[in-house]
Design a protein around this motif. Sequence first.
Motif, short mmCIF file in Angstrom:
data_model
loop_
_atom_site.label_atom_id
_atom_site.label_comp_id
_atom_site.label_asym_id
_atom_site.label_seq_id
_atom_site.Cartn_x
_atom_site.Cartn_y
_atom_site.Cartn_z
N GLN B 37 -0.78 -2.61 -4.47
CA GLN B 37 0.57 -3.09 -4.18
C GLN B 37 1.14 -2.40 -2.95
OE1 GLN B 37 3.38 -3.73 -7.43
NE2 GLN B 37 1.74 -3.41 -8.92
N LEU B 38 0.88 -1.11 -2.83
CA LEU B 38 1.35 -0.37 -1.65
C LEU B 38 0.72 -0.95 -0.40
CD1 LEU B 38 1.59 3.49 -1.84
CD2 LEU B 38 3.36 1.80 -1.35
N ASP B 39 -0.55 -1.26 -0.49
CA ASP B 39 -1.25 -1.82 0.67
C ASP B 39 -0.69 -3.19 1.01
OD1 ASP B 39 -3.56 -1.84 2.59
OD2 ASP B 39 -4.04 -3.62 1.42
N ALA B 40 -0.40 -3.96 -0.01
CA ALA B 40 0.08 -5.32 0.21
C ALA B 40 1.44 -5.34 0.90
CB ALA B 40 0.16 -6.08 -1.13
N CYS B 41 2.28 -4.36 0.57
CA CYS B 41 3.62 -4.36 1.16
C CYS B 41 3.60 -3.74 2.56
CB CYS B 41 4.61 -3.61 0.28
SG CYS B 41 4.63 -1.83 0.51
N ALA B 42 2.49 -3.09 2.89
CA ALA B 42 2.30 -2.57 4.24
C ALA B 42 3.44 -1.69 4.72
CB ALA B 42 2.07 -3.71 5.22
N GLY B 43 4.06 -0.96 3.83
CA GLY B 43 5.13 -0.07 4.25
C GLY B 43 5.46 0.91 3.15
N GLU B 44 6.74 1.15 2.95
CA GLU B 44 7.16 2.09 1.93
C GLU B 44 7.76 1.36 0.74
OE1 GLU B 44 8.57 6.08 4.24
OE2 GLU B 44 10.00 4.42 4.09
N SER B 69 -4.39 13.62 -4.04
CA SER B 69 -5.72 13.18 -3.60
C SER B 69 -5.70 12.89 -2.11
CB SER B 69 -6.15 11.93 -4.36
OG SER B 69 -5.50 10.78 -3.84
N GLY B 70 -4.52 12.66 -1.56
CA GLY B 70 -4.41 12.37 -0.14
C GLY B 70 -4.22 10.89 0.16
N LEU B 71 -4.17 10.06 -0.89
CA LEU B 71 -4.07 8.63 -0.66
C LEU B 71 -2.68 8.18 -0.26
CD1 LEU B 71 -6.29 7.18 -3.55
CD2 LEU B 71 -6.45 6.58 -1.13
N VAL B 72 -1.68 8.96 -0.69
CA VAL B 72 -0.31 8.50 -0.52
C VAL B 72 0.55 9.63 0.01
CG1 VAL B 72 1.70 8.13 -2.02
CG2 VAL B 72 -0.26 6.59 -2.18
N VAL B 73 1.54 9.29 0.80
CA VAL B 73 2.48 10.29 1.25
C VAL B 73 3.86 9.94 0.70
CG1 VAL B 73 3.00 9.13 3.42
CG2 VAL B 73 3.34 11.59 3.23
N THR B 74 4.57 10.96 0.28
CA THR B 74 5.87 10.75 -0.35
C THR B 74 6.97 11.31 0.54
OG1 THR B 74 4.84 11.06 -2.52
CG2 THR B 74 7.23 11.21 -2.43
N ARG B 75 7.97 10.48 0.78
CA ARG B 75 9.12 10.91 1.58
C ARG B 75 10.35 10.86 0.68
NH1 ARG B 75 13.01 8.17 4.48
NH2 ARG B 75 12.08 6.16 3.94
N ARG B 84 4.08 5.84 0.67
CA ARG B 84 3.38 5.09 1.71
C ARG B 84 1.90 5.40 1.64
NH1 ARG B 84 1.51 6.48 6.45
NH2 ARG B 84 2.57 8.50 6.47
N LEU B 85 1.08 4.38 1.82
CA LEU B 85 -0.37 4.56 1.80
C LEU B 85 -0.82 5.23 3.10
CD1 LEU B 85 -2.75 3.87 -0.05
CD2 LEU B 85 -2.96 1.68 1.15
N ARG B 86 -1.67 6.23 3.00
CA ARG B 86 -2.14 6.93 4.21
C ARG B 86 -3.35 6.21 4.78
NH1 ARG B 86 -2.29 13.31 2.80
NH2 ARG B 86 -2.63 13.44 5.04
N ARG B 87 -3.15 4.99 5.17
CA ARG B 87 -4.22 4.13 5.66
C ARG B 87 -5.01 4.76 6.79
NH1 ARG B 87 -7.65 -0.04 4.88
NH2 ARG B 87 -6.66 -1.74 3.76
#
Lengths: 105, 105
Positions: B37-44, B69-75, B84-87
Motif C-alpha cells: 500500500q505504501l508503494d502504491a501511494c508513492a508517498g507518505e 529493517s530499513g524498509l520504511v522511514v518515519t517522519r 514512507r517506503l525507502r525505495r
Amino acid sequence: MEATTTGELRHPAPEEIRLTDVLHALSDPIRLDLVRQLDACAGERTCGSFDLPIAKSTSTHHWRVLRESGLVVTREEGTKRYQRLRRAEIDARFPGLLDSVLAAS
Amino acid sequence: MEATTTGELRHPAPEEIRLTDVLHALSDPIRLDLVRQLDACAGERTCGSFDLPIAKSTSTHHWRVLRESGLVVTREEGTKRYQRLRRAEIDARFPGLLDSVLAAS
DNA sequence: CTGGTTGTACGATCGATAGCGAACAACGAG
DNA sequence: CTCGTTGTTCGCTATCGATCGTACAACCAG
C-alpha cells in the motif's frame, strides 16, 4: 491424496508456493546460505555435503522448512537425500525474486 | 551516538540494512500488505490511514519492524507519524528485490 | 481548559521456531 | 552378519514474535 505413502516427502505444487513462506524461509541466515550454495552448485547435493555450525537434527529442520516453502525439492536415494533448488518454478511464480536475493552479497 | 535524544527514531543507514532483516520484515502478510500500500501511494501516509484487522498497538509493532529493517522511514509531525517506503535505498542495496516482491500478486 | 485524535509504552499471553542430544532406521560396504 | 554412514524423529529448552488491552503522552480544535 492425504496419505503420505511410507516416506513420501511433502512438496508444495508450484501454484501452492506462497510468497510469505518463501520470504520467511530465506530470512534465516543459515537457510539463505544453504540456498546460495545450492544455487552455486547448480545441481543436487546431499545434506551432509554442507558443513554447517549446527547439529544434524537442526539441519534436518532447516531442510524441511526450505522444502515446505517450495524452494527446494528433496530426492531420496539410499540413505542419502539430494536437495535441488526449484529454480524454474520459483522464477516462474516470482520472477526476479531469487535473482535479486542471490545477487545480494 | 547512543542517546536517543527524546523521541528520535532509529533508522538504519543504507549500508546497515541487512538482507535477512528485510526478508523477515516482508515475510509477514500484514507487513507485506503495508509495504504494498505504501508503494502504491508513492508517498507518505499516516499509520492511521491504513485500516487493518489488528489492534493499534499491534500496528505500532509492525511499523517498528518495518522501520528497523530499513524498509520504511518515519517522519513525525504533530501527533501523526508519516511513513514512507525507502525505495531508493533498498533498490540501491538490493537491486530488483522490491520490484519482484511487489510484482508478485 | 476540555475533549478528541493519534499513536506509543508496557505487561501479558501464547504459539512458532531454532537449537541440542540421544535413539533409531535404512542402507552400503566389508 | 556387522559396521559405519546418513539422516530422521523425539523430547526438551529457550527465545522470538504477533497479538491484545490498558494506560499514557502529545497535540489540535473547540
